[in-house]
Write an enzyme that holds these catalytic residues in place. Structure first.
Site, PDB file in Angstrom:
ATOM      1  N   GLN A 502       0.853  -1.185   0.000  1.00  0.00           N
ATOM      2  CA  GLN A 502       0.000   0.000   0.000  1.00  0.00           C
ATOM      3  C   GLN A 502       0.891   1.238   0.000  1.00  0.00           C
ATOM      4  OE1 GLN A 502      -2.100   1.581   3.500  1.00  0.00           O
ATOM      5  NE2 GLN A 502      -4.016   1.487   2.343  1.00  0.00           N
ATOM      6  N   TYR A 583      -5.297  11.504   4.067  1.00  0.00           N
ATOM      7  CA  TYR A 583      -3.888  11.679   3.680  1.00  0.00           C
ATOM      8  C   TYR A 583      -3.817  12.446   2.351  1.00  0.00           C
ATOM      9  CZ  TYR A 583      -3.174   8.506   7.542  1.00  0.00           C
ATOM     10  OH  TYR A 583      -3.187   7.960   8.799  1.00  0.00           O
TER      11      TYR A 583
END
Ligand code: FAD
Ligand code: FMN
Length: 773
Positions: A502, A583
């Site tokens: 990820q 994020y």
């Protein structure tokens, strides 16, 4: 006490008779505007549990109701030329008129005064009453009079329905789905006496209008339904008995919740009961049950706390406290089922195969799970499991034990996962300079040995200043790549699990302390500058980021591409682009965090422009035979933030750009969020994206048992299930859950084989209960 029930539906009548039975000294009157035998509607259904409750409170009415019941076990589903049936679902149906007549007769026998054909305009017509029950139904005048006190919240739902009857006998609860040139209609059909069935026809507002039903009178509407459902009616006709209704015979369901259930009007205490207090959609048929259980609970509180006027305030408070919780639970299940029927045409009817469509229908309230279905109809469930397994490519042995859906393989591009369980990415904040160490080797290695088909690494940062904390892992240099390779090689050579990478950038949530030293708090020293879509800090305490310039965008893009290239060298099987949780890339997608006025903000297209640019750049270097998933926050849980409808738009954009899967998470974008947690709470987002956008999905969030995962996968609400915290609690979650549901065919690591049989035997013993003696 002097008690007046305004409204002689199930609630008013049942409460009247129970209270009179408790204490014949009470003077109880039930006032109903209709004649005794004049009522709307056809049949109602109950479960066995409701009957047990009624039997305990008044055996006489329960017996009469039971002798008038029509019991049936089967559910039949008709769709796209298929007719499918399952058994073991145990319902009872009774005509509404019959039910009311039983309750009326019992009231009279006990000495309750029944007044018919009197319309009550106000509770103040009964100044001598100690207690007034507002049991006057969904449109309660009494409730509306004290709107400020009761705080009703009534939401009219979008679907249209017409409540009809038929003399054709149906021997199963039948659901018939029919497509017209404008869209889908469904009929909910159940027999409630020897020769009559309820026949509710439902559709969406646009399909209703497209057929001109908004202008059709009742006769025309009935003719339309007879024609549409001619196959299932097989020569039978439809009837209405709603002639007293004004306007269209097609209704919208109103979902009602009240903030408060009782009020003192200066003379008497007024309390809401039944549909006047709450409604539950007919999709799970619980409105009458709730009304009867309200009556039981109020009686119980009088029994427990005392049935004199001075006790009324305490009794009403206790009644509301108990009932509001039970009602909320039923309303939740009813909401799931209701929403299923609201979207069935656009989401499931065209896309799912009939077999899977039926499974989705049966589990629509999400109260009935895979294992519940097995208890109800083992043969049907096992056949479904075989069908599902064959579709997943398994060579099915028709006589052998079927493989549950979560243990079927999943293929995407050149990747085959041996099962549908994923260890979700979880930041461990245990690295130095972004380099994986022995903790990570043991952490990932043990989970890969534990049976999950795919384990994801935690958010792996594309540069030093892309990190959330100094403890985050990275993939921006060769030392990190070598340490990752050691772990990926271990997993590949020692286990059948696949390993996912990820990739992410923390954006405005970077430069903070590790979780256990103050989550989201800036570092005490050595903070690095932050970038984000806009110059907005995450918390009042956080550093204010710089709004990204084009030069920043180029740099970050290059970092992502370089990390993806290293990921290929390392040998990861799948890449996930982290576009969730506030994020960096998520900060572009949410209007809460993206206030840009250039081409990177202001519309869905603009908000997605930079995240899509990154996606395309990594897709261009990532091998064709390896998939990429995208993690989205499908709900910001905050006013003005993204909702699942926005997530569907973004999912479609990523799908068009070549994404293979969307990993459906939510939240963590704004500190003002108010998430509604609960079992499988994010699964509805996965369901929506998968079946509306047509992209494979990963469901995640409060999935903790094999039964959850099987239900989700089997219903087509997701392709994969990711579990985070359960994998922290149990490294071998998948192997243990297989044993718990009696699946012995799942291989354990050869080194651990001697434990497998003992574990299974111990579980079997525990399930069998204590040994006699
Ligand atoms: C299409 C459809 C299908 C349904 N199917 C089911 C099912 O299968 N199972 C189930 O359990 N429930 C079902 N319900 C719901 C069920 O009908 C109600 O939840 C239930 O009747 C509620 O009982 P109640 O006594 O609170 O209200 P009601 O049954 O609405 O009774 C209220 C009574 O008050 C009277 N009244 C109203 N105002 C006044 C006034 N001012 N003066 C005097 N009298 C007044 C009315 O005439 C009525 O008789 C269904 C509802 C619909 C719409
Ligand atoms: C300790 C911890 C760290 C997490 N770190 C990440 C992460 O690095 N990347 C990510 O996308 N989600 C992260 N999450 C969210 C999980 O992947 C998952 O979506 C969430 O915990 C809900 O799943 P669960 O109910 O099974 O725990 C983290 C969750 C936990 C508990």
């Amino acid at each position: 006490m002097r008690v007046v029930c305004i409204g002689g539906g199930p609630a008013g009548l049942y409460f009247g008779l129970l209270m009179k039975k408790e204490n014949p000294e009470h003077h109880i009157t039930v006032i109903e505007r209709n004649k005794p035998y004049d009522t709307f509607g056809w049949g109602v259904v109950f479960s066995d549990a409701t009957m047990d409750n009624m039997r305990a409170w008044d055996r006489e009415t329960a017996q009469e109701i039971e002798s008038a019941f029509n019991h049936w076990d089967d559910i039949e589903v008709l769709i796209k030329g298929r007719r499918m049936r399952t058994t073991g679902h145990g319902f009872v149906g009774i005509g509404r008129k019959k039910l009311l007549n039983i309750l009326q007769a019992r009231c009279e026998a006990l000495g309750v005064e029944l007044v018919f054909e009197r319309e009550v305009d106000s509770d103040l017509e009964f100044p001598d009453a100690d207690l007034i029950i507002a049991s006057d139904g969904i449109n309660s005048k009494i409730r509306n009079r004290y709107r400020d006190a009761f705080k009703p919240d009534l939401v009219m739902r979008p679907n249209r329905f017409i409540w009809l009857g038929s003399k054709k006998r149906f021997d199963a609860f039948t659901f018939d789905f029919r497509r017209t040139e404008h869209g889908w209609f469904q009929a909910h059909i159940y027999k409630f006496d020897e020769d009559t069935s309820t026949f509710i026809v439902e559709t969406t507002e646009d399909v209703f209008a497209a057929h001109g039903l908004d202008k059709a009178d009742e006769t025309k509407s009935i003719a339309f339904c007879e024609q549409l459902f001619s196959e299932v009616l097989n020569g039978g006709t439809l009837m209405s008995n709603a002639r007293h209704l004004r306007g269209s015979a097609w209704l919208n369901f109103g979902r009602l919740i009240c903030g408060k259930w009782s009020h003192f009007n200066g003379k008497s205490h007024v309390v809401l009961m039944g549909d006047a207090a709450h409604t539950a959609h007919f999709a799970i048929g619980s409105g009458t049950k709730l009304a009867l259980e309200d009556a039981i609970e109020l009686t119980r509180q009088f029994r427990n706390l005392g049935d004199t006027p001075d006790k009324i305030p305490a009794v009403l408070a206790a009644y509301e406290e108990v009932r509001s919780v039970d009602v909320a639970r039923i309303q939740n299940a009813a909401r799931n089922a209701m929403e299923w029927f609201e979207v069935v045409g656009s989401r499931y009817a065209d896309t799912l195969d009939p077999e899977q469509f039926m499974y989705s229908l049966l589990t629509r309230s999400q109260r009935i799970s895979h294992e519940n279905l097995r208890l109800r109809d083992k043969t049907w469930l096992e056949n479904y499991e075989r069908w599902f397994a064959a579709r997943a490519g398994i060579n099915v042995d028709p006589d052998g034990p079927p493989v549950p859906p979560m243990f079927t393989p999943y293929r995407v591009r050149g990747l085959t996962l041996q099962n549908r369980i994923v260890m979700s990415p979880m930041a461990m904040y245990s690295a130095k300079d972004g380099v994986p160490n022995d903790f990570h080797l043991v952490h990932f290695g043990s989970r890969a040995l534990g049976g999950a088909g795919l384990i994801f690494g935690e958010m792996t940062c594309v540069s030093p200043d892309a990190r959330i904390t100094p403890g985050c892992l990275g993939l921006w240099n060769d030392e990190q790549a070598a340490a990752w390779k050691r772990m990926v090689d271990f997993v590949h050579t020692t286990t059948p699990a696949k390993f996912g990478l990820q990739l992410g950038h923390a954006g405005r949530k970077g430069s903070t302390r590790v979780a256990w030293e103050g989550i989201d708090q800036p570092l005490h020293e050595d903070n690095w500058p932050l970038i984000s879509a806009s110059a907005l800090s995450y918390t009042a305490n956080s550093q204010v980021p710089r709004a990204m310039t084009r030069a920043d965008m180029d740099q970050v893009k290059a970092d992502f591409v370089a990390a993806a290239r290293r990921g290929i060298e390392v040998g990861f099987d799948i890449l996930e682009l982290h576009c969730a949780h506030g994020y960096l890339l998520s900060s572009f997608l949410s209007p809460l965090t993206n206030h840009r006025t250039d081409e990177y903000g202001g519309s869905h297209e603009n908000n997605a422009r930079y995240p899509l640019e990154i996606f395309r750049a990594i897709r261009a270097v990532w091998p064709d035979d390896k998939p990429i998933s995208v993690r989205l926050s499908c709900h910001d849980w905050t006013e003005g933030g993204n909702t699942p409808a926005d997530a569907a738009i973004y999912a479609k954009m990523f799908k068009d750009a070549g994404a293979d899967l969307v990993d459906c998470s939510s939240g963590q974008v704004s500190k003002d969020e108010k998430p509604v947690y609960g079992r499988l709470f994010q699964t509805p987002f996965s369901d929506k994206l998968r079946n509306e956008v047509g992209i494979a999905t990963v469901a995640v969030g409060a999935i903790s048992e094999a039964d959850h995962a099987n239900s989700i996968i089997a219903a087509g609400r997701a392709d994969l299930c990711a579990l985070a915290r359960p994998h922290l609690a149990d490294t071998a979650w998948t192997l243990h859950e297989a044993a718990k549901i009696g699946v012995k065919s799942i291989a354990w690591p050869k080194q651990y084989l001697s434990a497998k049989m003992q574990y299974e035997t111990n579980l079997a013993r525990a399930a069998a209960g204590p040994r006699p003696g």
